[in-house]
Design a protein around this motif. Structure first.
Motif, PDB file in Angstrom:
ATOM      1  N   ALA A 223       0.818  -1.211   0.000  1.00  0.00           N
ATOM      2  CA  ALA A 223       0.000   0.000   0.000  1.00  0.00           C
ATOM      3  C   ALA A 223       0.853   1.261   0.000  1.00  0.00           C
ATOM      4  CB  ALA A 223      -0.934  -0.002   1.206  1.00  0.00           C
ATOM      5  N   ALA A 224       2.047   1.166   0.575  1.00  0.00           N
ATOM      6  CA  ALA A 224       2.916   2.343   0.614  1.00  0.00           C
ATOM      7  C   ALA A 224       3.399   2.726  -0.774  1.00  0.00           C
ATOM      8  CB  ALA A 224       4.089   2.109   1.553  1.00  0.00           C
ATOM      9  N   CYS A 225       3.481   1.738  -1.677  1.00  0.00           N
ATOM     10  CA  CYS A 225       3.830   2.056  -3.075  1.00  0.00           C
ATOM     11  C   CYS A 225       2.803   3.032  -3.640  1.00  0.00           C
ATOM     12  CB  CYS A 225       3.812   0.810  -3.946  1.00  0.00           C
ATOM     13  SG  CYS A 225       5.058  -0.429  -3.620  1.00  0.00           S
ATOM     14  N   ALA A 226       1.546   2.721  -3.465  1.00  0.00           N
ATOM     15  CA  ALA A 226       0.485   3.569  -3.996  1.00  0.00           C
ATOM     16  C   ALA A 226       0.532   4.950  -3.360  1.00  0.00           C
ATOM     17  CB  ALA A 226      -0.869   2.909  -3.744  1.00  0.00           C
TER      18      ALA A 226
ATOM     19  N   GLY B 193       0.556  21.303 -11.985  1.00  0.00           N
ATOM     20  CA  GLY B 193      -0.313  20.948 -13.095  1.00  0.00           C
ATOM     21  C   GLY B 193      -1.132  19.696 -12.820  1.00  0.00           C
ATOM     22  N   VAL B 194      -0.704  18.929 -11.820  1.00  0.00           N
ATOM     23  CA  VAL B 194      -1.501  17.762 -11.420  1.00  0.00           C
ATOM     24  C   VAL B 194      -2.527  18.220 -10.393  1.00  0.00           C
ATOM     25  CG1 VAL B 194      -1.495  15.505 -10.271  1.00  0.00           C
ATOM     26  CG2 VAL B 194       0.308  16.080 -11.909  1.00  0.00           C
ATOM     27  N   GLU B 195      -3.770  18.137 -10.777  1.00  0.00           N
ATOM     28  CA  GLU B 195      -4.848  18.616  -9.908  1.00  0.00           C
ATOM     29  C   GLU B 195      -5.213  17.566  -8.863  1.00  0.00           C
ATOM     30  OE1 GLU B 195      -9.012  18.973 -11.456  1.00  0.00           O
ATOM     31  OE2 GLU B 195      -8.608  21.104 -11.191  1.00  0.00           O
ATOM     32  N   GLU B 196      -5.227  16.321  -9.291  1.00  0.00           N
ATOM     33  CA  GLU B 196      -5.624  15.249  -8.374  1.00  0.00           C
ATOM     34  C   GLU B 196      -5.080  13.927  -8.888  1.00  0.00           C
ATOM     35  OE1 GLU B 196      -9.835  15.266  -7.772  1.00  0.00           O
ATOM     36  OE2 GLU B 196      -9.783  13.616  -6.339  1.00  0.00           O
ATOM     37  N   ILE B 197      -4.667  13.074  -7.963  1.00  0.00           N
ATOM     38  CA  ILE B 197      -4.278  11.712  -8.352  1.00  0.00           C
ATOM     39  C   ILE B 197      -4.778  10.750  -7.292  1.00  0.00           C
ATOM     40  CG2 ILE B 197      -1.938  12.102  -7.398  1.00  0.00           C
ATOM     41  CD1 ILE B 197      -1.061   9.792  -9.386  1.00  0.00           C
ATOM     42  N   SER B 198      -5.308   9.655  -7.770  1.00  0.00           N
ATOM     43  CA  SER B 198      -5.760   8.592  -6.885  1.00  0.00           C
ATOM     44  C   SER B 198      -5.226   7.277  -7.434  1.00  0.00           C
ATOM     45  CB  SER B 198      -7.293   8.589  -6.853  1.00  0.00           C
ATOM     46  OG  SER B 198      -7.754   7.462  -6.149  1.00  0.00           O
TER      47      SER B 198
END
Ligand code: 9UX
Length: 72
Positions: free
Chosen positions: A15-18, A30-35
């Motif tokens: 999970a820590a990778c994610a 420029g990255v607004e959101e990442i999941s």
């Protein structure tokens, strides 16, 4: 809000990778959101491609030691 792009991510083993991908990519201007979804091996990224091309996001994830490709 920007239209999310879905990336296929390989090589995440815990999970820590994610969380690590979310933290590093989330700091890119420029990255607004990442999941990142570990189980689905998928990242959903909303970005302003006039500020950061998708290729740079993909390169960053690869630099972290993972595989990243745009999902078709
Ligand atoms: Mo877990 Mo991932 O110990 O980059 S963080 S394998």
């Amino acid at each position: 809000a920007y239209e999310p792009v879905v990336l296929q991510i390989t090589g995440m083993t815990c999970a820590a990778c994610a969380a690590r991908i979310e933290k590093v990519v989330g700091r890119i201007d420029g990255v607004e959101e990442i999941s990142v979804n570990l189980a689905l091996e998928r990242a959903t990224v909303a970005l302003d491609e006039s500020k950061v091309p998708l290729g740079r996001v993909i390169e960053k994830i690869i630099q972290l030691g993972f595989g990243a490709t745009k999902q078709q």
